[in-house]
Design an enzyme around this catalytic site. Sequence first.
Site, PDB file in Angstrom:
ATOM      1  N   ARG A 149       0.822  -1.223   0.000  1.00  0.00           N
ATOM      2  CA  ARG A 149       0.000   0.000   0.000  1.00  0.00           C
ATOM      3  C   ARG A 149       0.847   1.260   0.000  1.00  0.00           C
ATOM      4  O   ARG A 149       0.393   2.316  -0.450  1.00  0.00           O
ATOM      5  CB  ARG A 149      -0.986  -0.035   1.176  1.00  0.00           C
ATOM      6  CG  ARG A 149      -2.217  -0.854   0.841  1.00  0.00           C
ATOM      7  CD  ARG A 149      -3.048  -1.134   2.065  1.00  0.00           C
ATOM      8  NE  ARG A 149      -2.494  -2.251   2.830  1.00  0.00           N
ATOM      9  CZ  ARG A 149      -2.799  -2.518   4.092  1.00  0.00           C
ATOM     10  NH1 ARG A 149      -3.631  -1.742   4.745  1.00  0.00           N
ATOM     11  NH2 ARG A 149      -2.262  -3.561   4.693  1.00  0.00           N
ATOM     12  N   GLU A 165       4.609  -9.172  15.718  1.00  0.00           N
ATOM     13  CA  GLU A 165       4.027  -9.683  16.949  1.00  0.00           C
ATOM     14  C   GLU A 165       4.266 -11.196  17.030  1.00  0.00           C
ATOM     15  O   GLU A 165       4.642 -11.726  18.071  1.00  0.00           O
ATOM     16  CB  GLU A 165       2.541  -9.349  16.996  1.00  0.00           C
ATOM     17  CG  GLU A 165       1.964  -9.482  18.380  1.00  0.00           C
ATOM     18  CD  GLU A 165       0.492  -9.097  18.428  1.00  0.00           C
ATOM     19  OE1 GLU A 165      -0.024  -8.580  17.431  1.00  0.00           O
ATOM     20  OE2 GLU A 165      -0.116  -9.344  19.491  1.00  0.00           O
TER      21      GLU A 165
HETATM   22  P1  AMP Z   1       3.457  -1.657  11.808  1.00  0.00           P
HETATM   23  O1  AMP Z   1       4.734  -2.242  11.313  1.00  0.00           O
HETATM   24  O2  AMP Z   1       2.946  -2.322  13.041  1.00  0.00           O
HETATM   25  O3  AMP Z   1       3.523  -0.149  11.963  1.00  0.00           O
HETATM   26  O4  AMP Z   1       2.348  -1.987  10.745  1.00  0.00           O
HETATM   27  C1  AMP Z   1       2.454  -1.407   9.533  1.00  0.00           C
HETATM   28  C2  AMP Z   1       1.663  -2.047   8.429  1.00  0.00           C
HETATM   29  O5  AMP Z   1       0.640  -2.975   8.828  1.00  0.00           O
HETATM   30  C3  AMP Z   1       0.992  -0.905   7.746  1.00  0.00           C
HETATM   31  O6  AMP Z   1       1.700  -0.646   6.543  1.00  0.00           O
HETATM   32  C4  AMP Z   1      -0.418  -1.348   7.493  1.00  0.00           C
HETATM   33  O7  AMP Z   1      -0.567  -1.578   6.113  1.00  0.00           O
HETATM   34  C5  AMP Z   1      -0.613  -2.650   8.274  1.00  0.00           C
HETATM   35  N1  AMP Z   1      -1.557  -2.497   9.404  1.00  0.00           N
HETATM   36  C6  AMP Z   1      -1.270  -2.678  10.719  1.00  0.00           C
HETATM   37  N2  AMP Z   1      -2.341  -2.488  11.498  1.00  0.00           N
HETATM   38  C7  AMP Z   1      -3.358  -2.178  10.675  1.00  0.00           C
HETATM   39  C8  AMP Z   1      -4.757  -1.841  10.870  1.00  0.00           C
HETATM   40  N3  AMP Z   1      -5.329  -1.809  12.097  1.00  0.00           N
HETATM   41  N4  AMP Z   1      -5.493  -1.571   9.782  1.00  0.00           N
HETATM   42  C9  AMP Z   1      -4.939  -1.596   8.545  1.00  0.00           C
HETATM   43  N5  AMP Z   1      -3.654  -1.894   8.295  1.00  0.00           N
HETATM   44  C10 AMP Z   1      -2.859  -2.185   9.338  1.00  0.00           C
END
Ligand code: AMP
Length: 179
Positions: A62, A99
Amino acid sequence: MMTVEELRALVRTVPDFPEPGIQFRDITTLIGHGAGLKSCVAHLSQPARNAGAEAIAGMEARGFIFGAAVAIELGIGFIPVRKPGKLPVETIGIDYALEYGTDRLEIDPLAISTGQNVVIVDDLIATGGTALAAAELLRRAGASVSHAGFVIDLPDLGGAAKLREAGLQVDALMAFDGD
Ligand code: AMP
């Protein structure tokens, strides 16, 4: 130009995806709206322009949508930060913790020139793990990374705060409570 408040209303929330308890913030409905997509890219481009971006890096998948659009808006190049095994050349990569388990990002080191001001763009920041790994990888390739921009921040997950601790300026168009 649509306001950030109007753009926020175009994000669809899907409960319990991909697993129970997660509120998935789905941008499909935002990018499917012509004026919404255009306004979103305009809002995202402003801080990247102010930061003096010389290239935009976006994370698969995305981050490609918004990152490439911002790069076009600013008339600069786009650097794809890819999932493993996709690039046809010798890459540099970084493994990072999720996680559950680990994931990996790869770039073509030749896509970056030493000292180049590279701004990171992605759709959403949650824990910040993905963006932090991308910043580290781009820095290893010689980029100067001081700024990251997102459409959506989930502040309760602490990702933006983590990025700021790592010396990045963080901008997000909107925030949603919870995870
Ligand atoms: P993070 O590495 O935890 O910051 O997660 C980043 C990626 O996970 C982002 O690029 C989002 O595309 C996806 N993501 C994580 N949580 C969500 C959520 N609640 N809704 C949509 N996409 C999410």
